[in-house]
Design a protein around this motif. Structure first.
Motif, PDB file in Angstrom:
ATOM      1  N   ARG A 225      53.754  67.271  89.278  1.00  0.00           N
ATOM      2  CA  ARG A 225      54.195  67.133  87.885  1.00  0.00           C
ATOM      3  C   ARG A 225      55.338  66.132  87.748  1.00  0.00           C
ATOM      4  O   ARG A 225      55.370  65.344  86.809  1.00  0.00           O
ATOM      5  CB  ARG A 225      54.636  68.497  87.355  1.00  0.00           C
ATOM      6  N   GLN A 226      56.275  66.146  88.691  1.00  0.00           N
ATOM      7  CA  GLN A 226      57.393  65.217  88.596  1.00  0.00           C
ATOM      8  C   GLN A 226      56.941  63.765  88.728  1.00  0.00           C
ATOM      9  O   GLN A 226      57.489  62.878  88.076  1.00  0.00           O
ATOM     10  CB  GLN A 226      58.440  65.556  89.663  1.00  0.00           C
ATOM     11  N   TRP A 227      55.935  63.522  89.550  1.00  0.00           N
ATOM     12  CA  TRP A 227      55.399  62.165  89.665  1.00  0.00           C
ATOM     13  C   TRP A 227      54.701  61.740  88.381  1.00  0.00           C
ATOM     14  O   TRP A 227      54.764  60.567  87.986  1.00  0.00           O
ATOM     15  CB  TRP A 227      54.441  62.070  90.851  1.00  0.00           C
ATOM     16  N   VAL A 229      55.484  62.778  85.365  1.00  0.00           N
ATOM     17  CA  VAL A 229      56.553  62.486  84.406  1.00  0.00           C
ATOM     18  C   VAL A 229      57.171  61.124  84.697  1.00  0.00           C
ATOM     19  O   VAL A 229      57.445  60.334  83.781  1.00  0.00           O
ATOM     20  CB  VAL A 229      57.618  63.585  84.445  1.00  0.00           C
ATOM     21  N   TYR A 230      57.379  60.834  85.975  1.00  0.00           N
ATOM     22  CA  TYR A 230      57.929  59.527  86.356  1.00  0.00           C
ATOM     23  C   TYR A 230      56.998  58.405  85.902  1.00  0.00           C
ATOM     24  O   TYR A 230      57.455  57.387  85.357  1.00  0.00           O
ATOM     25  CB  TYR A 230      58.132  59.489  87.867  1.00  0.00           C
ATOM     26  N   VAL A 299      62.923  63.749  80.985  1.00  0.00           N
ATOM     27  CA  VAL A 299      63.688  64.190  82.157  1.00  0.00           C
ATOM     28  C   VAL A 299      64.229  65.599  81.937  1.00  0.00           C
ATOM     29  O   VAL A 299      64.175  66.467  82.825  1.00  0.00           O
ATOM     30  CB  VAL A 299      64.828  63.204  82.455  1.00  0.00           C
ATOM     31  N   SER A 302      61.334  68.246  81.989  1.00  0.00           N
ATOM     32  CA  SER A 302      60.529  68.345  83.213  1.00  0.00           C
ATOM     33  C   SER A 302      61.342  68.649  84.458  1.00  0.00           C
ATOM     34  O   SER A 302      60.774  68.858  85.523  1.00  0.00           O
ATOM     35  CB  SER A 302      59.766  67.036  83.428  1.00  0.00           C
ATOM     36  N   ASN A 303      62.701  68.638  84.339  1.00  0.00           N
ATOM     37  CA  ASN A 303      63.557  68.814  85.524  1.00  0.00           C
ATOM     38  C   ASN A 303      63.200  67.803  86.609  1.00  0.00           C
ATOM     39  O   ASN A 303      63.044  68.139  87.779  1.00  0.00           O
ATOM     40  CB  ASN A 303      63.444  70.232  86.077  1.00  0.00           C
ATOM     41  N   LEU A 304      63.081  66.541  86.193  1.00  0.00           N
ATOM     42  CA  LEU A 304      62.608  65.501  87.103  1.00  0.00           C
ATOM     43  C   LEU A 304      63.499  65.349  88.324  1.00  0.00           C
ATOM     44  O   LEU A 304      63.012  65.134  89.435  1.00  0.00           O
ATOM     45  CB  LEU A 304      62.515  64.172  86.341  1.00  0.00           C
ATOM     46  N   PHE A 305      64.795  65.464  88.151  1.00  0.00           N
ATOM     47  CA  PHE A 305      65.718  65.224  89.250  1.00  0.00           C
ATOM     48  C   PHE A 305      66.229  66.500  89.883  1.00  0.00           C
ATOM     49  O   PHE A 305      67.220  66.490  90.618  1.00  0.00           O
ATOM     50  CB  PHE A 305      66.909  64.388  88.758  1.00  0.00           C
ATOM     51  N   THR A 306      65.549  67.611  89.606  1.00  0.00           N
ATOM     52  CA  THR A 306      65.924  68.873  90.238  1.00  0.00           C
ATOM     53  C   THR A 306      65.365  68.944  91.650  1.00  0.00           C
ATOM     54  O   THR A 306      64.159  68.735  91.857  1.00  0.00           O
ATOM     55  CB  THR A 306      65.398  70.062  89.428  1.00  0.00           C
ATOM     56  N   ASP A 308      64.028  70.551  95.024  1.00  0.00           N
ATOM     57  CA  ASP A 308      63.357  71.807  95.417  1.00  0.00           C
ATOM     58  C   ASP A 308      64.228  72.569  96.393  1.00  0.00           C
ATOM     59  O   ASP A 308      64.777  72.014  97.350  1.00  0.00           O
ATOM     60  CB  ASP A 308      62.000  71.512  96.059  1.00  0.00           C
TER      61      ASP A 308
END
Length: 310
Positions: A225-227, A229-230, A299, A302-306, A308
């Motif tokens: 998901r983060q990719w 969003v990026y 961002v 989506s918590n893109l920079f969170t 894991d």
């Protein structure tokens, strides 16, 4: 010296030895980032600050506040240009996200490992072309008199080049050009993201009875998901800078396409045809604000920079 004292000395020695290493790594990291930071300042921060200065002043350098923004917003070409861009962005982003993720999932699950590299290379080829070259290719494809798919254009009621470039068709035409040029590179990126999913996770899903589509929907897509969003943020930023494609179509169509179809074209007209650099800066800054707001919203949601948690 006792055994305990010997161990303490050894530990202290190891710790002292790691200090120069950490400092060396830290210095190397700063040196590695310095090049990017200088380029960011030279071609990002300083031009943006100067653009804001122009947008807040007049041609005599006098501070005018938001007057330049109000003036360009009242231009009859301002709202249509931004409307065209937003319609194009909706078509472009929806098509890109849906088809790239779909093709990548199918490529990952259906294509044998030995042939996946060939498919990824084929998908990437269109992206190797420059934007200008891709537009020229599509000018050939969209001319019913020359196109190898003229039968399809005729079936759609587009019997002439002017009909293809009708105002209502331009967002779709530009979306096709952008997708053909940029989707292949994102397929390669998404394929790499899917390959980072552990095989144990996919095997557990299969053992639980999940088929390919359920695995994709509930396992693979959420884990990349983060990719996604990026990709959306980068595609949105690229889409707001739309200039070359409509400009070349405007030239090739002998003026059938508006020279101010996109905000960047309107800013170009302000700067280099009307000599109004302050108005052009105001339009450019409006584009920057739109891009920053969209990126910030994506961002945040989506918590893109969170990171894991391990």
């Amino acid at each position: 010296m006792t055994l305990l004292e010997t161990e303490r000395v050894a530990v202290s020695t190891r710790r002292l030895g790691t200090v120069p290493r950490r400092r060396g790594r830290r210095a190397a990291g700063y040196l590695f980032v310095a090049g990017y930071a200088l380029l960011l300042l030279a071609f990002g921060v300083f031009p943006t600050a100067y653009s804001l200065y122009l947008a807040m002043t007049n041609d005599r350098g006098q501070f005018t506040g938001l007057n330049q923004f109000v003036r360009v917003a009242q231009d009859y070409r301002f709202v249509p240009a931004f409307t065209h861009m937003l319609v194009y962005l909706v078509l472009w982003l929806v098509t890109l996200v849906v088809l790239v993720v779909l093709v990548t999932v199918v490529l990952r699950s259906r294509v044998r490992p030995g042939t996946s590299a060939l498919f990824r290379f084929l998908y990437y080829i269109p992206g190797a072309l420059a934007g200008v070259a891709s537009v020229l290719v599509w000018l050939f494809m969209l001319d019913p008199d020359l196109s190898p798919v003229s039968w399809l254009l005729d079936a759609l009621g587009m019997h002439t080049f002017a009909a293809v470039l009708a105002p209502g068709n331009l967002p779709l035409v530009l979306m096709l050009i952008a997708f053909w040029t940029g989707a292949g590179g994102w397929i390669v990126v998404m394929y790499g993201a899917l390959n980072n999913i552990p095989d144990e996770v996919l095997e557990a899903a299969r053992m639980d009875g999940a088929g390919p589509w359920r695995t994709a929907w509930h396992i693979q897509i959420p884990m990349i998901r983060q990719w996604i969003v990026y990709m959306t943020i980068m595609a949105f930023a690229t889409g707001t800078q739309l200039f070359v494609e409509p400009q070349l179509l405007q030239t090739a169509s002998l003026g059938r396409v508006s020279p101010t179809w996109s905000p960047n074209q309107l800013a170009y007209v302000y700067a280099f045809q009307q000599g109004d650099f302050n108005g052009a800066a105001a339009i450019s800054f409006c584009l920057l604000v739109v891009g920053l707001l969209a990126a910030g919203l994506l961002v945040a949601r989506s918590n893109l920079f969170t990171l894991d948690e391990k």
